[in-house]
Enzyme design. Structure first.
Site, PDB file in Angstrom:
ATOM      1  CD  GLU A 135      42.472  36.817  50.879  1.00 44.75           C
ATOM      2  OE1 GLU A 135      42.399  36.048  51.381  1.00 44.75           O
ATOM      3  OE2 GLU A 135      42.078  36.988  49.584  1.00 44.75           O
TER       4      GLU A 135
ATOM      5  CG  HIS B  79      45.903  32.517  51.172  1.00 48.06           C
ATOM      6  ND1 HIS B  79      45.656  33.635  51.689  1.00 48.06           N
ATOM      7  CD2 HIS B  79      45.610  32.549  49.933  1.00 48.06           C
ATOM      8  CE1 HIS B  79      44.919  34.305  50.798  1.00 48.06           C
ATOM      9  NE2 HIS B  79      45.053  33.800  49.783  1.00 48.06           N
TER      10      HIS B  79
ATOM     11  CG  ASP C 229      43.571  58.815  46.184  1.00 49.86           C
ATOM     12  OD1 ASP C 229      43.280  57.770  45.717  1.00 49.86           O
ATOM     13  OD2 ASP C 229      43.453  59.865  45.504  1.00 49.86           O
TER      14      ASP C 229
ATOM     15  CE  LYS D 117      47.510  40.894  46.202  1.00 50.16           C
ATOM     16  NZ  LYS D 117      47.252  39.935  47.073  1.00 50.16           N
TER      17      LYS D 117
END
Length: 424
Positions: free
Chosen positions: A85, A375, A278, A262
């Site tokens: 991203e 963005h 992990d 998120k």
């Protein structure tokens, strides 16, 4: 990282890749093997990949970048991040620069205590069985320690025991053994303890033996971080107030809290991938913890204080600086050298700080001009790369007009990251 090394590297994004590597080399953080690995492009040999997982046919690369400007517990930190991203690294770096003006991030991590679970079904009189298991605490902890003598020798081992009756009617109970695992993530160690103790648990309680495995909801391995940021750094009191309102929205609404979290995990996950952690277990534990009170809530909050904001985050975070991919993956070893964490607890604080920075960047974008403008500006760079790729996979010269647009986006990156929020 040495106290003499700064995570503020002016114009880093403007430099070509080779110049960035020379700048990192000059800091003296990497050994020769790590430098050679990065200079070669950072690829994982397929022979190593074939030993790391099953049915390997190739490797699948992600860009590896550095988040800059982080100061965590009075130490400057370079944060390696592996992510596709465009805005994640830029946003985290920009937010870290804002927080740096107020002293950086502060945090603490609990001792590295993992949870082993032993399940029993069909237990006659589950409440009475729970009492017998509590009375056998010392022998059960000793049995667990006997299964992991090397960890015990290094100062770890079983620390506590808890018995939970999940259904007295069905005779379902679970035994938790809390195991200190040092600087490891600890999953294999905890599974070993669960398997070793299970027969003794069954003899004491009766019933049918069920699962013997760790829980990724590591409530005794929490990390807490805080940061302050001034109105001026954010772009004004109106922006700061907007961030606080957006944070409150997440506290009131699980639909918003999901996307809020998120945004927090955008940065944390990217750093976790680069550092060989992990990230699947981290994600599972974080979202379970967000729901532990019976209602899904934000992992982080931002509140108004005179002249600025204070941000706070708390979540379970099981990470390691030894074992796992650190033993076989040269890129992970290089990333660990760059971040300079001396223990798993220190690494947990760094990762949580990256999450809080990513969260701040996203909320600032939402509270100012909106998420899309900055963005999508960075997304345009990635789109242009696709347009200018040849069939052979190498970048060709841009079509007429494309070159100026691509160059302009690169030049505007500092302004863009003020708005970039990593998709939240």
């Amino acid at each position: 990282m040495s106290q003499h090394v700064s995570s503020r590297i002016s114009g880093f994004y403007k430099r070509c890749l080779e110049e960035r590597l020379r700048a990192i080399q000059a800091l003296g953080l990497l050994d020769e093997e790590a430098l050679a690995h990065l200079a070669s492009g950072g690829g994982l040999p397929t022979a190593v990949a074939d030993r790391m997982c099953e049915n390997v046919i190739a490797t699948h690369a992600l860009p590896l970048g550095l988040a800059l400007n982080f100061r965590v517990n009075q130490r400057d930190v370079l944060v390696p991040m592996a992510v596709e991203e465009p805005s994640v690294i830029a946003a985290a770096s920009n937010a870290a620069r804002m927080v740096r003006r107020s002293g950086g991030f502060s945090g603490e991590a609990d001792p590295p205590i993992m949870t082993a679970q032993v399940q029993l079904d069909d237990v006659p009189d589950a409440e009475a069985a729970a009492g017998r298991l509590e009375a056998a605490r010392a022998s059960l902890l000793a049995a667990g320690d006997a299964a992991i003598p090397r960890m015990v020798a290094r100062g770890g081992g079983c620390r506590d025991l808890e018995v939970r009756v999940l259904s007295a009617e069905l005779g379902v109970l679970v035994v938790h053994l809390y195991v200190e695992v040092g600087d490891a993530m600890g999953a294999n160690l905890v599974d070993t303890v669960a398997e070793a103790v299970a027969p003794l648990v069954q003899r004491i309680a009766g019933g049918t033996l069920g699962l013997r495995i760790l829980s990724n909801l590591t409530v005794r391995r929490l990390v807490r971080v805080t940061a302050t940021v001034t109105d001026d750094a954010l772009g004004g009191a109106d922006v700061a107030s907007g961030i606080a309102r957006a944070s409150r929205f997440a506290e009131l609404d699980p639909y918003r809290a999901t996307t809020h979290n998120k945004g927090f995990m955008n940065g944390l996950d990217a750093a976790a991938v680069a550092l060989g952690q992990d990230f699947r277990a981290i994600e599972a534990g974080a979202h379970a913890y967000a729901s532990i009170g019976g209602r899904y809530r934000p992992l982080s909050t931002w509140e108004r204080i005179p002249g600025g904001l204070v941000g706070r985050a708390e979540l379970p975070l099981a990470v390691g600086t030894v074992g796992g991919a650190t033993e076989v993956h040269a890129g992970v070893r290089a990333a660990l050298q760059l971040v300079g964490a001396k223990s798993a607890r220190e690494l947990a604080v760094v990762l949580a700080s990256v999450g809080l920075a990513s969260n701040l960047a996203a909320l600032r974008a939402l509270a100012s001009e909106g998420i899309q403008r900055g963005h999508m500006r960075l997304h345009e760079r990635k789109r242009a790369l696709g347009v200018t790729s040849t069939a052979g996979g190498e970048a060709a010269g841009p079509a007429s007009g494309e070159g100026k647009r691509f160059a302009a986006e690169r030049a505007e990156a500092p302004r863009a990251v003020h708005q970039a929020g990593g998709g939240t």
